[in-house]
Structure formats: structure tokens, C-alpha cells
Design an enzyme around this catalytic site. Structure first.
Site, PDB file in Angstrom:
ATOM      1  N   HIS A  54      64.595 123.957  21.464  1.00 41.60           N
ATOM      2  CA  HIS A  54      64.873 125.049  22.530  1.00 41.60           C
ATOM      3  C   HIS A  54      64.934 124.373  23.882  1.00 41.60           C
ATOM      4  O   HIS A  54      64.293 123.147  24.151  1.00 41.60           O
ATOM      5  CB  HIS A  54      63.415 125.866  22.189  1.00 41.60           C
ATOM      6  CG  HIS A  54      63.559 127.028  23.114  1.00 41.60           C
ATOM      7  ND1 HIS A  54      64.200 128.155  22.825  1.00 41.60           N
ATOM      8  CD2 HIS A  54      62.949 127.388  24.293  1.00 41.60           C
ATOM      9  CE1 HIS A  54      64.014 128.998  23.671  1.00 41.60           C
ATOM     10  NE2 HIS A  54      63.275 128.553  24.669  1.00 41.60           N
ATOM     11  N   ASP A 105      57.457 139.924  21.769  1.00 41.33           N
ATOM     12  CA  ASP A 105      58.040 139.117  22.850  1.00 41.33           C
ATOM     13  C   ASP A 105      59.031 139.938  23.477  1.00 41.33           C
ATOM     14  O   ASP A 105      59.370 139.802  24.565  1.00 41.33           O
ATOM     15  CB  ASP A 105      58.266 137.724  22.425  1.00 41.33           C
ATOM     16  CG  ASP A 105      59.031 137.179  23.374  1.00 41.33           C
ATOM     17  OD1 ASP A 105      58.411 136.871  24.499  1.00 41.33           O
ATOM     18  OD2 ASP A 105      60.108 136.742  23.439  1.00 41.33           O
ATOM     19  N   ARG A 143      58.361 142.342  31.487  1.00 37.85           N
ATOM     20  CA  ARG A 143      58.169 141.326  32.556  1.00 37.85           C
ATOM     21  C   ARG A 143      59.519 141.209  33.514  1.00 37.85           C
ATOM     22  O   ARG A 143      59.359 140.939  34.808  1.00 37.85           O
ATOM     23  CB  ARG A 143      57.951 139.998  31.820  1.00 37.85           C
ATOM     24  CG  ARG A 143      56.449 139.994  31.280  1.00 37.85           C
ATOM     25  CD  ARG A 143      56.253 138.726  30.392  1.00 37.85           C
ATOM     26  NE  ARG A 143      56.575 137.406  30.908  1.00 37.85           N
ATOM     27  CZ  ARG A 143      57.191 136.294  30.550  1.00 37.85           C
ATOM     28  NH1 ARG A 143      57.592 136.552  29.044  1.00 37.85           N
ATOM     29  NH2 ARG A 143      57.405 135.612  31.050  1.00 37.85           N
ATOM     30  N   SER A 186      55.888 133.273  25.142  1.00 34.32           N
ATOM     31  CA  SER A 186      56.880 133.984  24.818  1.00 34.32           C
ATOM     32  C   SER A 186      57.933 132.986  24.056  1.00 34.32           C
ATOM     33  O   SER A 186      58.540 133.283  22.875  1.00 34.32           O
ATOM     34  CB  SER A 186      57.617 134.397  25.896  1.00 34.32           C
ATOM     35  OG  SER A 186      59.153 134.452  25.980  1.00 34.32           O
ATOM     36  N   LYS A 213      58.556 132.572  19.213  1.00 39.17           N
ATOM     37  CA  LYS A 213      59.807 132.867  18.759  1.00 39.17           C
ATOM     38  C   LYS A 213      60.046 131.724  17.811  1.00 39.17           C
ATOM     39  O   LYS A 213      60.445 131.653  16.752  1.00 39.17           O
ATOM     40  CB  LYS A 213      60.854 132.904  19.681  1.00 39.17           C
ATOM     41  CG  LYS A 213      60.929 134.457  20.375  1.00 39.17           C
ATOM     42  CD  LYS A 213      62.095 134.614  21.366  1.00 39.17           C
ATOM     43  CE  LYS A 213      61.711 133.883  22.684  1.00 39.17           C
ATOM     44  NZ  LYS A 213      62.166 134.369  24.029  1.00 39.17           N
TER      45      LYS A 213
HETATM   46  N1  URA Z   1      62.466 131.987  28.049  1.00 35.77           N
HETATM   47  C1  URA Z   1      61.854 132.768  26.889  1.00 35.77           C
HETATM   48  O1  URA Z   1      62.202 132.997  25.878  1.00 35.77           O
HETATM   49  N2  URA Z   1      60.805 133.534  27.653  1.00 35.77           N
HETATM   50  C2  URA Z   1      60.230 133.328  28.964  1.00 35.77           C
HETATM   51  O2  URA Z   1      59.292 134.005  29.019  1.00 35.77           O
HETATM   52  C3  URA Z   1      60.979 132.571  29.776  1.00 35.77           C
HETATM   53  C4  URA Z   1      62.129 131.969  29.195  1.00 35.77           C
END
Ligand code: URA
Length: 446
Positions: free
Chosen positions: A82, A161, A168, A183, A187
Site C-alpha cells: 500500500h 472507513d 473527514r 483508515s 482496509k
Molecule cells: N489514505 C487513506 O486510505 N486514508 C486516509 O485517511 C489517508 C490516506
């Protein structure tokens, strides 16, 4: 339990209990807690922060708010990757096939572009015919069959999320370390891999502008992952300047194919092989040198490019496009951006480049906007290069005259030119694992 009391407790700097965090996430996902109360709590977290325990608990509550992907039917250590988001960052298209070609199954769910940053799903969709939406069974079957699938985030993965991120985004509460860590990790944990390699970007084009913040975020995410039984490794990499030379969806896929042929830009090759080597290490394929050697060989033998071709074919895409770039969508208009003075390129600001590419049509100005897959930028001069007045700094591509003019203006402002070559800067800044932090001060790239 009342949401009001949780907001007040956090506002006053208190520590939320696990049951209070679960109450918030369950209630918010179910629509029982209104946006205004969730936003108030998010803002209190921005100011007061969270302990490691609170952040880990928030992460798991968000991961469990929807489906948890079960990859246990696929043999081997499944490794995910990621990036926290950058400009010209196409490393997934390189590192994932390299790892898969070495025998490590990669089952990856990716996102679309966000603001000035690109997204892997948009890039993949530049390949004619390729689909990124698929059912869970189809996704798992592809990983089982060819060892590699990169798809969009499907179904009900971490819905808390999804909802909280959208909130947010419009309440100025994105830039909170525990909220970002929870967040991202919720995932990744829900997506089911045994191990995760994180590319935490730092610099003007990244969410974390300073190395200290990037390190803190990396530490937090590594610790959350290890707490819930996932092996996690983070690499802090430069995002002051775009990675590679191409920005924009089809341009970036072509550049990734060049790297897999051993003919890509040095910086992009270096970061991609670094990430791929860590994926191999977490899968237990040897020490750092052995894994680096295996990753390099996967490129040199053509095995990694062949793995990407297999994935593209499996997802209905035109794999011949990886060898014959004329099969990609072509931009209607192309223009050179000319230097207004002679000197050395002392900086190419990643944030401004990302904005220029969005203006050219490669990204979205608002949610749901269509994307021009052919639009973007090919940088001809990078940081440290000598340039003469009137020489081309870049080529920009778009389908509309107006967008081309806007993109050109913003790109020109991204490039700074001085009399002296700039000092070399490290491309890979640090590595963070459960064993601690390894700082890498040596300059590589320019
Ligand atoms: N990427 C994400 O998936 N979440 C965040 O809060 C910031 C960047």
C-alpha cells in the site's frame, strides 16, 4: 452509552475505552449516529490524538464493520502493498507482478485517485478492456490461478472507513495521524493478506510533509499490524518530486511496462524493487540481498512482465498494449513546455505536478468526474538536469486546448531553475519494522 459523552471525554483529553470505540463505529456505520456527532469526535481526535491502544481498537472496529476477506484457501504467504499516495507513483504495477513472478501470491484491492494523487484503479483502467470490478469469488479464483489480482475495493470492505473518510474530507479532519493509520490499516486488514508492505511517502506531494511525521505514521501502522498478527514493514520514500518521468494514467502504465523490461527510469526502478524485495522478505523468501536478487531476476528474465500480461488478460484487458503502446488511448493534443531560462533544474514540485495533471484531465476535480486516460505529463528534465532557455522541460497531453493551457501554467510553476546543481537527496529515507527504524541517509537519485 451516549455519543455526547464520548465527544466530551475526547475533547477533554481522555482515553476512549474499547467498548466506546466499538459503540461509535457500529452506530455510525448503521446510520444511528449522525454525521455532526462523528465530525465532532473526529475533530476532537485531531486535537487530542489517540493512544496506540485506542488507534488499534479503532482500526479493528473499522475493519470488522464489513466483510473480512478470507484468503486462507490460497496456499502460501499472501502479501499486500500500500502507498499512502503520491504523484507518478505506479509502483504497484511493478512490485506486485515482480513479487507474484517470484511465487508470492498478491491479492490487492486498490483505490482511485484522491485529490492531486493518482490511484492504481484509474491507471489499470487505461488498459483497453481491463476491468477492475469483480466479485469476491472471481477475485480469489484469479489469485489462486495466476497468483496476482489487482482490483477495485469491492463490496462491503471496511464501510465505516468509507463513510468516515468522506466525512473527514469535508470537515478538515483528514490530517490526523491516528485517523489516517486506522483508515489505511482497517482496509488492509479487512483485505486479508498475511503481510503488508507500506510505502509511506514524504514531501510536498504526500499527506505527510515531513520525514518525522512519515516516520510516526509508519511506526503507528507497523505496530497496529503486528498487534493483530500481520507482518508489516514500511519504507519511507521521497515524494517532493514525482516518481519516474510520467504522470497520468496510460502514460504511467507504459512507464511501468518499461521498468519491467529493465528500461525504466532509475528512481522508479529503485523504489519498486525495494518494495518488491520487502514483499519477498515478509513471505520468507530469504534475507535482504537474496530477496533483492530474486526481484531483479524477475525483471531481467521477463517473468514479471509476463505476470503482468497474464493479469491483464485475466481481467479482460488488451495485454498486447504492454508491448505496443499505440494500443493505449491517445491524447488529441500535445505540447512542449519550454524553459524560460537556462540553468539547473533544482526542483520539480510533486504537489504542483499532481495539480497540473488533474487540470489536464488525468484526475478528478470533483467526485465522479470522468477521467481522460490519455492526459498527463512526460517530464523531460528532472531535478539535477541542465536545461537551456527554450529547451523542452516536459511534454503535456490533453484533449482540450483550455486544459492544455491551464496545465502548462501550473507545470511551469512546479519547476525551479537555479545556477547550481542541487544537492543529491535520498530517495529511500528509512525502513520501519517491528525491530525498529533504519535511517538511510545516503543520497540516491537526485
Ligand atoms: N489514505 C487513506 O486510505 N486514508 C486516509 O485517511 C489517508 C490516506
Amino acid at each position: 452509552m451516549r455519543m455526547y459523552d464520548l465527544i466530551l471525554k475526547k475533547k477533554e483529553g481522555g482515553e476512549l475505552l474499547p467498548e466506546e470505540i466499538r459503540f461509535f463505529i457500529q452506530g455510525y456505520t448503521a446510520g444511528e449516529i449522525p454525521d455532526y456527532q462523528a465530525a465532532a469526535l473526529a475533530m476532537a481526535i485531531c486535537f487530542r490524538g489517540m493512544t496506540e491502544e485506542e488507534t488499534a481498537c479503532l482500526t479493528m472496529a473499522m475493519a470488522r464493520s464489513g466483510d473480512l476477506v478470507d484468503l486462507s484457501g490460497i496456499p502460501g504467504v499472501k502479501v499486500d502493498k500500500h502507498s499512502t499516495g503520491g504523484v507518478g507513483d505506479k509502483t504497484t504495477l511493478i512490485a506486485a507482478p515482480v513479487a507474484a513472478a517470484c511465487g508470492v501470491p498478491v491479492a490487492k484491492m486498490s483505490g482511485r485517485g484522491l485529490g492531486h494523487t493518482g490511484g492504481t484503479v484509474d491507471k489499470l483502467e487505461a488498459i483497453p478492456g481491463l476491468k477492475t470490478e469483480m466479485g469476491r469469488q472471481e477475485f480469489l479464483e484469479q489469485v489462486r490461478r495466476i497468483g496476482l489480482c489487482v482490483a477495485g475495493q469491492s463490496g462491503n470492505l471496511a464501510p465505516a472507513d468509507k463513510k468516515l473518510y468522506a466525512l473527514r474530507d469535508v470537515t478538515a479532519t483528514v490530517d490526523s495521524m491516528p485517523l489516517i493509520a486506522a483508515s489505511i490499516m482497517s482496509k488492509k486488514i479487512a483485505a486479508g493478506s498475511d503481510a503488508i508492505v507500506l510505502d509511506v511517502k514524504t514531501g510536498s506531494g504526500a499527506f505527510m510533509k515531513t520525514q518525522a511525521d512519515a516516520l510516526a505514521l509508519a511506526r503507528e501502522m507497523v505496530s497496529i499490524g503486528e498487534k493483530v498478527g500481520r507482518r508489516v514493514m514500511a519504507v519511507i520514500t521521497d515524494m517532493d518530486t514525482p516518481l519516474g518521468c510520467c504522470i497520468g494514467n496510460s502514460l504511467e502504465v507504459m512507464e511501468a511496462a518499461k521498468v519491467l523490461r529493465g528500461k525504466g527510469p532509475e528512481d522508479l526502478t529503485e523504489v519498486s524493487l525495494e518494495l518488491a524485495s520487502h514483499m519477498l522478505r515478509l513471505a520468507g523468501m530469504g534475507g535482504p540481498e537474496e530477496c533483492r536478487r530474486r526481484a531483479r531476476e524477475a525483471v531481467e528474465s521477463g517473468g514479471a512482465l509476463e505476470k503482468l500480461r497474464q493479469m491483464v488478460r485475466a481481467q479482460g484487458g488488451d495485454a498486447l498494449a504492454l508491448d505496443d503502446f499505440s494500443r493505449f488511448p491517445q491524447a488529441g493534443l500535445c505540447q512542449e513546455v519550454l524553459a524560460r531560462e537556462s540553468g539547473y533544474v533544482t526542483g520539480v514540485d510533486a504537489l504542483a505536478c499532481g495539480r497540473a495533471s488533474v487540470l489536464l484531465g488525468a484526475g478528478r476535480l470533483k467526485k465522479g468526474d470522468p477521467i481522460d486516460h490519455a492526459a498527463g505529463i512526460v517530464m523531460l528534465k528532472k531535478r539535477g538536469d541542465r536545461v537551456e532557455k527554450g529547451e523542452a522541460l516536459a511534454k503535456i497531453y490533453s484533449s482540450e486546448e483550455g486544459k492544455l493551457a491551464e496545465g502548462q501554467q501550473v507545470y511551469l510553476k512546479a519547476v525551479s531553475i537555479g545556477n547550481q546543481p542541487p544537492q543529491a537527496r535520498a530517495l529511500i529515507r528509512a525502513r520501519v519494522s517491528r525491530d525498529g527504524v533504519e535511517l538511510c541517509g545516503e543520497p540516491s537519485g537526485r
